[in-house]
Design an enzyme around this catalytic site. Structure first.
Site, PDB file in Angstrom:
ATOM      1  N   SER A   1       0.821  -1.222   0.000  1.00 60.19           N
ATOM      2  CA  SER A   1       0.000   0.000   0.000  1.00 60.19           C
ATOM      3  C   SER A   1       0.852   1.269   0.000  1.00 60.19           C
ATOM      4  O   SER A   1       0.433   2.286  -0.540  1.00 60.19           O
ATOM      5  CB  SER A   1      -0.985   0.009   1.171  1.00 60.19           C
ATOM      6  OG  SER A   1      -0.278  -0.009   2.379  1.00 60.19           O
TER       7      SER A   1
ATOM      8  N   GLU B   1      -7.907  -3.231 -23.834  1.00 63.89           N
ATOM      9  CA  GLU B   1      -7.457  -4.065 -22.718  1.00 63.89           C
ATOM     10  C   GLU B   1      -6.780  -3.231 -21.633  1.00 63.89           C
ATOM     11  O   GLU B   1      -6.993  -3.459 -20.439  1.00 63.89           O
ATOM     12  CB  GLU B   1      -6.494  -5.146 -23.227  1.00 63.89           C
ATOM     13  CG  GLU B   1      -7.169  -6.090 -24.205  1.00 63.89           C
ATOM     14  CD  GLU B   1      -6.360  -7.345 -24.492  1.00 63.89           C
ATOM     15  OE1 GLU B   1      -5.303  -7.554 -23.875  1.00 63.89           O
ATOM     16  OE2 GLU B   1      -6.798  -8.127 -25.362  1.00 63.89           O
TER      17      GLU B   1
ATOM     18  N   HIS C   1      -7.821  -1.945 -16.509  1.00 64.27           N
ATOM     19  CA  HIS C   1      -7.238  -1.761 -15.175  1.00 64.27           C
ATOM     20  C   HIS C   1      -7.911  -0.571 -14.513  1.00 64.27           C
ATOM     21  O   HIS C   1      -8.121   0.463 -15.145  1.00 64.27           O
ATOM     22  CB  HIS C   1      -5.720  -1.573 -15.285  1.00 64.27           C
ATOM     23  CG  HIS C   1      -5.043  -2.839 -15.709  1.00 64.27           C
ATOM     24  ND1 HIS C   1      -4.855  -3.893 -14.861  1.00 64.27           N
ATOM     25  CD2 HIS C   1      -4.571  -3.227 -16.909  1.00 64.27           C
ATOM     26  CE1 HIS C   1      -4.275  -4.886 -15.514  1.00 64.27           C
ATOM     27  NE2 HIS C   1      -4.096  -4.505 -16.765  1.00 64.27           N
TER      28      HIS C   1
ATOM     29  N   ARG D   1       0.728  -7.922 -17.779  1.00 64.99           N
ATOM     30  CA  ARG D   1       0.743  -7.596 -19.207  1.00 64.99           C
ATOM     31  C   ARG D   1       2.054  -7.892 -19.909  1.00 64.99           C
ATOM     32  O   ARG D   1       2.111  -7.788 -21.141  1.00 64.99           O
ATOM     33  CB  ARG D   1       0.367  -6.120 -19.400  1.00 64.99           C
ATOM     34  CG  ARG D   1      -0.998  -5.750 -18.844  1.00 64.99           C
ATOM     35  CD  ARG D   1      -2.098  -6.602 -19.411  1.00 64.99           C
ATOM     36  NE  ARG D   1      -3.421  -6.136 -18.994  1.00 64.99           N
ATOM     37  CZ  ARG D   1      -4.558  -6.641 -19.438  1.00 64.99           C
ATOM     38  NH1 ARG D   1      -4.557  -7.665 -20.278  1.00 64.99           N
ATOM     39  NH2 ARG D   1      -5.718  -6.177 -19.003  1.00 64.99           N
TER      40      ARG D   1
HETATM   41  C1  LIG Z   1      -3.879 -12.728 -20.228  1.00 67.36           C
HETATM   42  C2  LIG Z   1      -5.163 -11.986 -19.968  1.00 67.36           C
HETATM   43  C3  LIG Z   1      -6.332 -12.411 -20.551  1.00 67.36           C
HETATM   44  C4  LIG Z   1      -7.538 -11.747 -20.314  1.00 67.36           C
HETATM   45  N1  LIG Z   1      -8.702 -12.185 -20.929  1.00 67.36           N
HETATM   46  C5  LIG Z   1      -9.867 -11.548 -20.719  1.00 67.36           C
HETATM   47  C6  LIG Z   1     -11.099 -11.981 -21.324  1.00 67.36           C
HETATM   48  O1  LIG Z   1     -11.116 -12.934 -22.079  1.00 67.36           O
HETATM   49  N2  LIG Z   1     -12.234 -11.265 -21.080  1.00 67.36           N
HETATM   50  C7  LIG Z   1     -12.244 -10.199 -20.229  1.00 67.36           C
HETATM   51  O2  LIG Z   1     -13.304  -9.611 -20.013  1.00 67.36           O
HETATM   52  N3  LIG Z   1     -11.116  -9.775 -19.639  1.00 67.36           N
HETATM   53  C8  LIG Z   1      -9.937 -10.410 -19.845  1.00 67.36           C
HETATM   54  N4  LIG Z   1      -8.787  -9.951 -19.247  1.00 67.36           N
HETATM   55  C9  LIG Z   1      -8.873  -8.762 -18.399  1.00 67.36           C
HETATM   56  C10 LIG Z   1      -8.909  -9.139 -16.894  1.00 67.36           C
HETATM   57  O3  LIG Z   1     -10.041  -9.922 -16.599  1.00 67.36           O
HETATM   58  C11 LIG Z   1      -8.938  -7.860 -16.031  1.00 67.36           C
HETATM   59  O4  LIG Z   1     -10.104  -7.134 -16.273  1.00 67.36           O
HETATM   60  C12 LIG Z   1      -7.776  -6.953 -16.252  1.00 67.36           C
HETATM   61  O5  LIG Z   1      -6.589  -7.686 -16.354  1.00 67.36           O
HETATM   62  C13 LIG Z   1      -7.701  -5.918 -15.132  1.00 67.36           C
HETATM   63  O6  LIG Z   1      -6.994  -6.459 -14.031  1.00 67.36           O
HETATM   64  P1  LIG Z   1      -7.527  -6.510 -12.550  1.00 67.36           P
HETATM   65  O7  LIG Z   1      -8.856  -7.129 -12.447  1.00 67.36           O
HETATM   66  O8  LIG Z   1      -6.433  -7.143 -11.742  1.00 67.36           O
HETATM   67  O9  LIG Z   1      -7.834  -4.996 -12.209  1.00 67.36           O
HETATM   68  P2  LIG Z   1      -7.027  -3.742 -11.673  1.00 67.36           P
HETATM   69  O10 LIG Z   1      -7.931  -2.603 -11.787  1.00 67.36           O
HETATM   70  O11 LIG Z   1      -5.696  -3.650 -12.312  1.00 67.36           O
HETATM   71  O12 LIG Z   1      -6.920  -4.003 -10.134  1.00 67.36           O
HETATM   72  C14 LIG Z   1      -5.769  -4.437  -9.442  1.00 67.36           C
HETATM   73  C15 LIG Z   1      -6.222  -5.337  -8.310  1.00 67.36           C
HETATM   74  O13 LIG Z   1      -7.020  -4.582  -7.393  1.00 67.36           O
HETATM   75  C16 LIG Z   1      -8.080  -5.418  -6.902  1.00 67.36           C
HETATM   76  N5  LIG Z   1      -9.380  -4.862  -7.351  1.00 67.36           N
HETATM   77  C17 LIG Z   1      -9.587  -3.949  -8.341  1.00 67.36           C
HETATM   78  N6  LIG Z   1     -10.887  -3.653  -8.441  1.00 67.36           N
HETATM   79  C18 LIG Z   1     -11.515  -4.422  -7.546  1.00 67.36           C
HETATM   80  C19 LIG Z   1     -12.883  -4.597  -7.216  1.00 67.36           C
HETATM   81  N7  LIG Z   1     -13.842  -3.919  -7.828  1.00 67.36           N
HETATM   82  N8  LIG Z   1     -13.188  -5.460  -6.255  1.00 67.36           N
HETATM   83  C20 LIG Z   1     -12.222  -6.164  -5.614  1.00 67.36           C
HETATM   84  N9  LIG Z   1     -10.903  -6.052  -5.874  1.00 67.36           N
HETATM   85  C21 LIG Z   1     -10.550  -5.187  -6.840  1.00 67.36           C
HETATM   86  C22 LIG Z   1      -7.859  -6.810  -7.484  1.00 67.36           C
HETATM   87  O14 LIG Z   1      -7.046  -7.552  -6.583  1.00 67.36           O
HETATM   88  C23 LIG Z   1      -7.103  -6.512  -8.751  1.00 67.36           C
HETATM   89  O15 LIG Z   1      -6.320  -7.590  -9.243  1.00 67.36           O
HETATM   90  C24 LIG Z   1      -7.578 -10.611 -19.463  1.00 67.36           C
HETATM   91  C25 LIG Z   1      -6.383 -10.187 -18.870  1.00 67.36           C
HETATM   92  C26 LIG Z   1      -5.186 -10.845 -19.110  1.00 67.36           C
HETATM   93  C27 LIG Z   1      -3.918 -10.350 -18.450  1.00 67.36           C
END
Ligand SMILES: Cc1cc2nc3c(=O)[nH]c(=O)nc-3n(C[C@H](O)[C@H](O)[C@H](O)COP(=O)(O)OP(=O)(O)OC[C@H]3O[C@@H](n4cnc5c(N)ncnc54)[C@H](O)[C@@H]3O)c2cc1C
Length: 303
Positions: free
Chosen positions: A118, A139, A143, A253
């Protein structure tokens, strides 16, 4: 591979502590511009003034030696200083037994290895990213935590800045490269022609394109004409994130399972961050993969 060597081999440079890896613009024989790699330029990083702590530190019993916190001969980058001070505030570690700047690497390794990420949220870095396609940024903008995005508007901006991005898989295959160049020539032409036709209709009073305000005139036309633009249209982003979010995005990524264009983007961002902030990103190793690409790997994922 050593990150600095890779940074240099990709043409990386540094504008006074703000690293960048730019990307050249190519043109088809007909003159349509396109890029083959993402370009990234760090445009903002923290500025820190710990002297402001003096009045706060003076308020404690002098025998605690808290004022000595401001006397540390080892210079840290502002971001590292900020994160370290934020972390040390948690335990009021301002006295002589605190971890000094010279041992900052050990301090951050402890934080990262125990998942106390944090404090990394205090330091943010902004990048301008270009030479990236709309499918890539679709994509990137998934995030959420700790990020901010500003993206080129296809409604507001005209065809004068229209450029395209060639996928890595097309670059070295002559037939696919030729198709790409022909396709973007044709799409650029189509976009210009559709825009012209729509603008003429608008001038003639065609109701669906009628604009209430002056600023809406072009938008009404361009928001319609952009329907012909493909995923490989270039877009531009300013992407700001805190260090914790950058670390998470880099891990996800640059992973070999991630999409190839987004991997190229985040590798370049990583190399700039690693150069600017070795204490905060120095635990990553650059690994090469069988397809000739690279990724950033750490033992402390998702701190
Ligand atoms: C190889 C790969 C393939 C993918 N394929 C697909 C696909 O087919 N379809 C699709 O829709 N998406 C896909 N994604 C996107 C993926 O599902 C995520 O939406 C994206 O990577 C954002 O990452 P994150 O969820 O870790 O969010 P970030 O916003 O980066 O958040 C970072 C971390 O904070 C926490 N966090 C964030 N928001 C919340 C919340 N609201 N509640 C609880 N905890 C939270 C989680 O621990 C999260 O990991 C893919 C991603 C990758 C890397």
């Amino acid at each position: 591979m050593d990150p600095e060597t890779l940074f240099r081999s990709l043409g990386g440079g540094d504008a006074g502590g703000f690293p960048h890896i730019h990307s050249p613009v190519h043109t088809t024989p007909a003159g349509t511009p396109y890029l083959r790699h993402p370009g990234v330029a760090m445009i903002a990083r923290p500025d820190v003034g710990l002297e402001g702590l003096r009045g706060f530190l003076e308020g404690f019993d002098p025998s605690l030696g808290f004022l000595g916190y401001l006397d540390d001969d080892t210079e840290l980058t502002p971001a590292a200083r900020l994160c370290k001070t934020a972390g040390q505030t948690c335990y009021a570690s301002f006295g002589p037994r605190r971890t000094r700047n010279a041992d900052a690497q050990r301090y951050f390794d402890n934080l990262s290895s125990s998942g106390h990420g944090s404090v990394y949220e205090h330091a943010t870095f902004s990048f301008l990213c270009y030479g990236i396609s709309r499918s890539n940024t679709h994509e990137v903008i998934r995030h959420r935590a700790g990020t901010a995005f500003s993206q080129l508007s296809q409604r507001f901006v005209s065809g004068k800045v229209l450029r395209f991005v060639e996928r890595p898989e097309y670059r070295d295959v002559p037939s696919l490269h030729k198709r790409f160049e022909e396709r973007i020539d044709s799409l650029a032409r189509e976009y210009a022609e559709v825009t012209e036709e729509l603008a003429a209709l608008q001038r003639d009073g065609y109701a669906p394109l009628a604009a209430q305000q002056r600023t809406d005139v072009r938008k009404r036309v361009q928001q319609t004409a952009r329907s012909v633009l493909p995923n490989e249209t270039e877009t531009v982003l300013v992407l700001t994130a805190n260090v914790r979010a950058w670390r998470h995005m880099i891990e996800m990524r640059t992973d070999p399972h991630a999409e190839s264009e987004i991997r190229d983007l985040y590798l370049r961002i990583f190399l700039c961050l690693r150069r600017a902030e070795p204490l905060l990103f120095g635990d990553y190793r650059v690994e090469s993969f069988p397809d000739g690409t690279y990724g950033a790997v750490t033992d402390w994922r998702k701190v």
